[in-house]
Scaffold this motif. Structure first.
Motif, short mmCIF file in Angstrom:
data_model
loop_
_atom_site.label_atom_id
_atom_site.label_comp_id
_atom_site.label_asym_id
_atom_site.label_seq_id
_atom_site.Cartn_x
_atom_site.Cartn_y
_atom_site.Cartn_z
N ALA A 55 0.75 -1.24 0.08
CA ALA A 55 0.17 0.06 -0.16
C ALA A 55 0.99 1.23 -0.07
O ALA A 55 0.40 2.24 -0.56
CB ALA A 55 -1.03 0.04 1.15
N ALA A 56 1.92 1.22 0.63
CA ALA A 56 2.90 2.42 0.79
C ALA A 56 3.75 2.53 -0.51
O ALA A 56 4.55 3.44 -0.63
CB ALA A 56 3.75 2.02 2.15
N GLY A 57 3.79 1.30 -1.45
CA GLY A 57 4.80 1.33 -2.56
C GLY A 57 6.28 1.31 -2.14
O GLY A 57 7.08 1.99 -2.75
N LEU A 58 6.69 0.53 -0.91
CA LEU A 58 7.86 0.38 -0.52
C LEU A 58 8.68 -0.71 -1.33
O LEU A 58 8.17 -1.61 -1.84
CB LEU A 58 7.94 0.15 0.70
N GLY A 59 10.14 -0.53 -1.45
CA GLY A 59 10.70 -1.56 -2.09
C GLY A 59 10.37 -1.84 -3.35
O GLY A 59 10.04 -1.15 -4.21
N MET A 60 10.34 -3.25 -3.75
CA MET A 60 9.77 -3.63 -5.06
C MET A 60 8.36 -3.39 -5.41
O MET A 60 7.94 -3.12 -6.47
CB MET A 60 10.02 -5.50 -4.87
N TRP A 61 7.49 -2.85 -4.46
CA TRP A 61 6.05 -2.49 -4.50
C TRP A 61 5.92 -1.21 -5.18
O TRP A 61 4.91 -0.66 -5.78
CB TRP A 61 5.37 -2.53 -3.31
N GLN A 62 7.12 -0.46 -5.32
CA GLN A 62 7.12 0.82 -6.26
C GLN A 62 7.10 0.61 -7.85
O GLN A 62 6.97 1.58 -8.27
CB GLN A 62 8.26 1.80 -5.76
N SER A 63 7.36 -0.59 -8.03
CA SER A 63 7.36 -0.76 -9.62
C SER A 63 6.87 -2.07 -9.76
O SER A 63 6.26 -2.80 -8.83
CB SER A 63 8.76 -0.48 -9.99
N GLN A 64 6.90 -2.59 -11.19
CA GLN A 64 6.57 -3.89 -11.37
C GLN A 64 7.57 -4.90 -11.37
O GLN A 64 8.70 -4.73 -11.47
CB GLN A 64 6.07 -3.89 -13.04
N PHE A 65 7.26 -6.19 -10.93
CA PHE A 65 8.38 -7.20 -10.82
C PHE A 65 7.62 -8.58 -11.20
O PHE A 65 6.34 -8.60 -11.08
CB PHE A 65 8.98 -7.41 -9.37
N VAL A 66 8.46 -9.52 -11.27
CA VAL A 66 7.77 -10.75 -11.46
C VAL A 66 8.10 -11.54 -9.98
O VAL A 66 9.22 -11.24 -9.27
CB VAL A 66 8.78 -11.81 -12.52
N MET A 67 6.94 -12.28 -9.66
CA MET A 67 7.17 -13.10 -8.22
C MET A 67 8.56 -14.03 -8.35
O MET A 67 8.82 -14.46 -9.24
CB MET A 67 5.91 -13.69 -8.15
N PRO A 68 9.01 -13.93 -7.31
CA PRO A 68 10.42 -14.54 -7.10
C PRO A 68 10.58 -15.98 -7.43
O PRO A 68 11.32 -16.60 -8.36
CB PRO A 68 10.81 -14.42 -5.69
N TRP A 69 9.54 -16.86 -7.30
CA TRP A 69 9.16 -18.18 -7.56
C TRP A 69 8.95 -18.44 -9.12
O TRP A 69 9.80 -19.42 -9.70
CB TRP A 69 8.11 -18.90 -6.88
N ILE A 70 8.44 -17.58 -9.62
CA ILE A 70 8.25 -17.44 -11.08
C ILE A 70 9.61 -17.17 -11.63
O ILE A 70 10.19 -17.75 -13.06
CB ILE A 70 7.04 -16.77 -11.58
N TRP A 71 10.09 -16.06 -11.30
CA TRP A 71 11.57 -15.70 -11.98
C TRP A 71 12.65 -16.93 -11.82
O TRP A 71 13.25 -16.93 -12.97
CB TRP A 71 11.93 -14.40 -11.06
N ARG A 72 12.71 -17.40 -10.81
CA ARG A 72 13.34 -18.60 -10.49
C ARG A 72 13.31 -19.72 -11.66
O ARG A 72 14.05 -20.55 -12.17
CB ARG A 72 13.41 -19.31 -8.98
N ARG A 73 11.93 -20.19 -11.57
CA ARG A 73 11.45 -21.09 -12.59
C ARG A 73 11.97 -20.70 -14.08
O ARG A 73 12.23 -21.53 -14.97
CB ARG A 73 9.85 -21.39 -12.59
N ASN A 74 11.86 -19.58 -14.51
CA ASN A 74 12.29 -19.11 -15.69
C ASN A 74 13.63 -18.77 -16.34
O ASN A 74 14.14 -18.53 -17.16
CB ASN A 74 11.53 -17.72 -16.21
N HIS A 75 14.53 -18.73 -14.96
CA HIS A 75 15.75 -18.55 -15.12
C HIS A 75 16.80 -19.75 -14.60
O HIS A 75 17.65 -19.74 -14.45
CB HIS A 75 16.14 -17.41 -14.39
N ARG A 76 16.18 -20.94 -14.77
CA ARG A 76 16.98 -22.18 -14.33
C ARG A 76 17.57 -22.57 -15.66
O ARG A 76 16.76 -22.89 -16.46
CB ARG A 76 16.28 -22.83 -13.67
#
Length: 152
Positions: A131-152
């Motif tokens: 809600a406060a837009g802190l850290g990664m929430w200030q932008s768009q990102f891929v959920m970590p588990w999806i990112w790992r699956r796509n980068h192995r």
């Protein structure tokens, strides 16, 4: 006979113990503590090589998440309370720097996601950071588990 069975059952489960000492940060949810690899329980953090983006730029949010945890811990001693092991046979633990729960801190700063499948301990921190837009929430990102699956 019941006593023998009870003792046998207790001996068949590994003892969970506190682990203390200075920690080396591997990434935002993984530490090396006294030669033992520890994953922070109840969260999933951005991978160190992961990027976030908005309409104007891409930024190394995974590296920032790792750097934030390194800065917080510094060379201080931490205490980890074992909670079990994950699928990769890494120790899962709730770790503290003094009274600061590292998992709660990472989620509240927007550097990790509450791993709701295993725990609801950090849901409120995640909701507030988002809600406060802190850290990664200030932008768009891929959920970590999806990112790992796509980068192995």
């Amino acid at each position: 006979m019941r006593l023998i069975i009870a003792i046998a059952l207790l001996l068949s489960f590994p003892a969970l113990a506190d682990i203390t000492g200075p920690a080396q940060v591997i990434n935002a949810d993984t530490l090396n503590l006294g030669g033992k690899r520890i994953r922070l329980y109840g969260i999933d953090a951005l991978e160190a090589k992961q990027v976030c983006w908005d309409k104007t730029a891409r930024w190394k949010c995974g590296a920032e998440a790792t750097a934030a945890l390194k800065k917080l811990i510094g060379g201080a001693e931490i205490r980890c309370v074992e909670r079990g092991v994950d699928r990769a046979k890494q120790t899962l633990a709730v770790c503290y720097l003094g009274k600061i729960n590292l998992s709660a801190w990472l989620v509240s700063q927007g550097w990790a996601i509450a791993f709701r499948r295993n725990s609801d301990a950090y849901n409120k921190q995640e909701d507030a950071a988002q809600a406060a837009g802190l850290g990664m929430w200030q932008s768009q990102f891929v959920m970590p588990w999806i990112w790992r699956r796509n980068h192995r």
